[in-house]
Design a protein around this motif. Structure first.
Motif, PDB file in Angstrom:
ATOM      1  N   ILE A 192      67.607  57.300  21.990  1.00 22.56           N
ATOM      2  CA  ILE A 192      67.271  58.169  23.123  1.00 22.56           C
ATOM      3  C   ILE A 192      68.464  58.323  24.065  1.00 22.56           C
ATOM      4  O   ILE A 192      68.774  59.420  24.536  1.00 22.56           O
ATOM      5  CB  ILE A 192      66.044  57.600  23.868  1.00 22.56           C
ATOM      6  CG1 ILE A 192      64.790  57.807  23.011  1.00 22.56           C
ATOM      7  CG2 ILE A 192      65.873  58.238  25.242  1.00 22.56           C
ATOM      8  CD1 ILE A 192      63.572  57.069  23.509  1.00 22.56           C
ATOM      9  N   GLY A 193      69.154  57.222  24.331  1.00 19.48           N
ATOM     10  CA  GLY A 193      70.329  57.283  25.200  1.00 19.48           C
ATOM     11  C   GLY A 193      71.448  58.111  24.598  1.00 19.48           C
ATOM     12  O   GLY A 193      72.112  58.889  25.296  1.00 19.48           O
TER      13      GLY A 193
ATOM     14  N   PHE B 277      60.047  62.601  19.335  1.00 15.94           N
ATOM     15  CA  PHE B 277      61.492  62.616  19.571  1.00 15.94           C
ATOM     16  C   PHE B 277      62.253  62.995  18.298  1.00 15.94           C
ATOM     17  O   PHE B 277      63.172  63.831  18.326  1.00 15.94           O
ATOM     18  CB  PHE B 277      61.934  61.237  20.061  1.00 15.94           C
ATOM     19  CG  PHE B 277      63.416  61.071  20.228  1.00 15.94           C
ATOM     20  CD1 PHE B 277      64.069  61.660  21.298  1.00 15.94           C
ATOM     21  CD2 PHE B 277      64.157  60.325  19.322  1.00 15.94           C
ATOM     22  CE1 PHE B 277      65.447  61.519  21.464  1.00 15.94           C
ATOM     23  CE2 PHE B 277      65.527  60.167  19.479  1.00 15.94           C
ATOM     24  CZ  PHE B 277      66.173  60.768  20.554  1.00 15.94           C
ATOM     25  N   ILE B 278      61.868  62.412  17.169  1.00 18.51           N
ATOM     26  CA  ILE B 278      62.526  62.712  15.893  1.00 18.51           C
ATOM     27  C   ILE B 278      62.301  64.176  15.516  1.00 18.51           C
ATOM     28  O   ILE B 278      63.230  64.880  15.090  1.00 18.51           O
ATOM     29  CB  ILE B 278      61.984  61.781  14.789  1.00 18.51           C
ATOM     30  CG1 ILE B 278      62.406  60.332  15.075  1.00 18.51           C
ATOM     31  CG2 ILE B 278      62.493  62.211  13.419  1.00 18.51           C
ATOM     32  CD1 ILE B 278      61.649  59.299  14.257  1.00 18.51           C
ATOM     33  N   ALA B 279      61.057  64.648  15.685  1.00 19.07           N
ATOM     34  CA  ALA B 279      60.750  66.048  15.363  1.00 19.07           C
ATOM     35  C   ALA B 279      61.587  67.000  16.208  1.00 19.07           C
ATOM     36  O   ALA B 279      62.071  68.031  15.709  1.00 19.07           O
ATOM     37  CB  ALA B 279      59.258  66.316  15.583  1.00 19.07           C
TER      38      ALA B 279
ATOM     39  N   VAL C 138      74.538  50.529  25.486  1.00 19.17           N
ATOM     40  CA  VAL C 138      75.347  50.597  24.261  1.00 19.17           C
ATOM     41  C   VAL C 138      75.485  52.037  23.796  1.00 19.17           C
ATOM     42  O   VAL C 138      76.519  52.424  23.239  1.00 19.17           O
ATOM     43  CB  VAL C 138      74.718  49.707  23.167  1.00 19.17           C
ATOM     44  CG1 VAL C 138      75.448  49.880  21.838  1.00 19.17           C
ATOM     45  CG2 VAL C 138      74.759  48.247  23.596  1.00 19.17           C
ATOM     46  N   ALA C 139      74.455  52.842  24.044  1.00 20.63           N
ATOM     47  CA  ALA C 139      74.527  54.257  23.660  1.00 20.63           C
ATOM     48  C   ALA C 139      75.680  54.967  24.360  1.00 20.63           C
ATOM     49  O   ALA C 139      76.367  55.793  23.759  1.00 20.63           O
ATOM     50  CB  ALA C 139      73.205  54.956  23.973  1.00 20.63           C
ATOM     51  N   THR C 140      75.896  54.656  25.645  1.00 23.40           N
ATOM     52  CA  THR C 140      76.988  55.311  26.374  1.00 23.40           C
ATOM     53  C   THR C 140      78.352  54.874  25.858  1.00 23.40           C
ATOM     54  O   THR C 140      79.316  55.642  25.901  1.00 23.40           O
ATOM     55  CB  THR C 140      76.906  55.030  27.889  1.00 23.40           C
ATOM     56  OG1 THR C 140      77.080  53.633  28.126  1.00 23.40           O
ATOM     57  CG2 THR C 140      75.575  55.472  28.455  1.00 23.40           C
TER      58      THR C 140
END
Length: 389
Positions: free
Chosen positions: A13-14, A76-78, A136-138
């Motif tokens: 998501i991030g 979210f995946i869709a 961690v995503a950032t």
């Protein structure tokens, strides 16, 4: 192990939420739209998250948390798969809004589930692990997603995020038990907390902080391309920002404990406002030699802007300690509302002026947040006591 899958969902998501800043120029070119119009993909996502998250949380309050998480991640995946095959701007915009509904339902549910599945003495660490997925995503997800987009096209980035989300979904379906506690606050509970004057002031500060940051971040790649940055250099700039944000997040927590939440939040806002204004000055006054200077401004922005956030969260918890989860949920909605307004404002700045003007406009908003913050601190100071005689 269940908490790891929650953290992986937060990572997906991030990554999706922030990586689009580096992809906007490519999306605009591919769909034959202007960059400000492409920027409204960020505005639509953030606004849908801000409004949809509390409404969905209340609506699905009586459904098993495992089922809610599965529904959220599937949505979210869709959305990412729909974005991958979107043939025009309208479909991509709808896809982003679908992603936002899934994200806005997933994140607060994931935090609640992490508390439910962890032992009492490990609940703080469980929450920290889930939120670390965003951090961690950032640092990793956003630069990686931008690199994938530059090499294989922006659609490949949405495919990558969908794959990560699918892995997280599979892990959660296999690892999470059924019958988890359902403790989502009602709408009346949320409104009761929102009417608290100090909470409202804190939410205004969060909105102005987020607005200022996303006025610039939404169009992160635009001024860099104007300086001659290629795709790999933009990925490096995103890595600099993400690394600084991660350091700032940790530093803000440490300073909040040592200096206090109000002082730390004030320092963070002052540093961020200065960095954003410096961003504009560098682009305007040093256009030919701005590569390293602009990276310095980006680093200062990341470290100071995200040092503010943990201090702000801690101060909100202190305002309403008995309803901290509700207050933090409202703060998350306020943050995404600020992101939405910032994306729209940044588009207006690009349409009226130039990419070099994004920084000072964003800096003014953060400066306004600082003024409101200082006024709040002034009102909260101890009042002198007059001694008779």
């Amino acid at each position: 192990m269940s908490v790891f899958w929650l953290a992986l969902a937060a990572f997906a998501i991030g990554t999706e939420g922030f990586v689009i800043a580096g992809l906007l120029p490519s999306i605009a070119t591919d769909l034959a739209i202007s960059v400000p119009a492409a920027g409204q993909l960020v505005t639509a996502y953030a606004l849908t998250y801000a409004v949809g998250s509390p409404i969905l949380a209340v609506t699905l309050n009586n459904i098993d948390r495992r089922t809610v998480l599965a529904l959220a991640l599937s949505t979210f995946i869709a959305g990412n798969l729909a974005a991958m095959v979107a043939s025009n701007y309208a479909l991509l915009l709808a896809s982003r809004m679908l992603m936002a509904l899934g994200s806005g339902l997933c994140m607060p549910t994931a935090l609640a589930v992490s508390v439910a599945v962890a032992a009492p003495e490990r609940r703080g660490r469980a929450v920290a692990l889930v939120t670390s997925g965003l951090t961690v995503a950032t640092v990793i997800g956003v630069p990686l997603g931008n690199l994938v987009g530059s090499m294989l096209g922006w659609r490949a980035t949405f495919a990558m995020v969908a794959l990560i989300g699918a892995v997280a979904l599979a892990g959660l379906l296999l690892g999470l038990p059924r019958g988890l506690p359902r403790n989502t606050a009602s709408l009346s509970d949320r409104l009761a907390v929102a009417r608290h004057r100090n909470v409202l002031t804190a939410l205004l500060i969060t909105i102005l902080w987020a607005l200022g940051g996303f006025t610039v971040f939404t169009y992160f790649a635009v001024p860099l391309r104007g300086l001659g940055f290629d795709a790999s250099q933009i990925s490096l700039a995103l890595l600099v920002f993400g690394g600084a944000a991660a350091i700032g997040n940790m530093l803000g927590g440490v300073l909040a404990d040592r200096l206090g939440t109000l002082a730390t939040a004030g320092l963070g806002l002052a540093g961020m406002a200065s960095a954003l204004i410096l961003h504009s000055l560098v682009l305007k006054l040093m256009p030919g030699q701005a590569h390293y200077a602009v990276l310095g401004a980006i680093f200062l922005w990341g470290i100071s802007g995200w040092a503010f956030y943990p201090a702000q969260v801690a101060s909100i918890i202190r305002i309403e300690p008995q309803a901290s989860m509700i207050a933090l949920s409202l703060n998350a909605s306020a943050m995404y509302l600020g992101f939405a307004i910032g994306g729209a404002l940044g588009g207006a700045v690009l349409a009226a002026w130039s990419p070099a003007d994004l920084g000072w406009v964003g800096g003014l908003s953060v400066s306004a947040a600082l003024l409101v913050h200082l006024a709040r601190g002034w009102q909260a100071r101890p009042k002198p006591v007059k001694i008779a005689g």
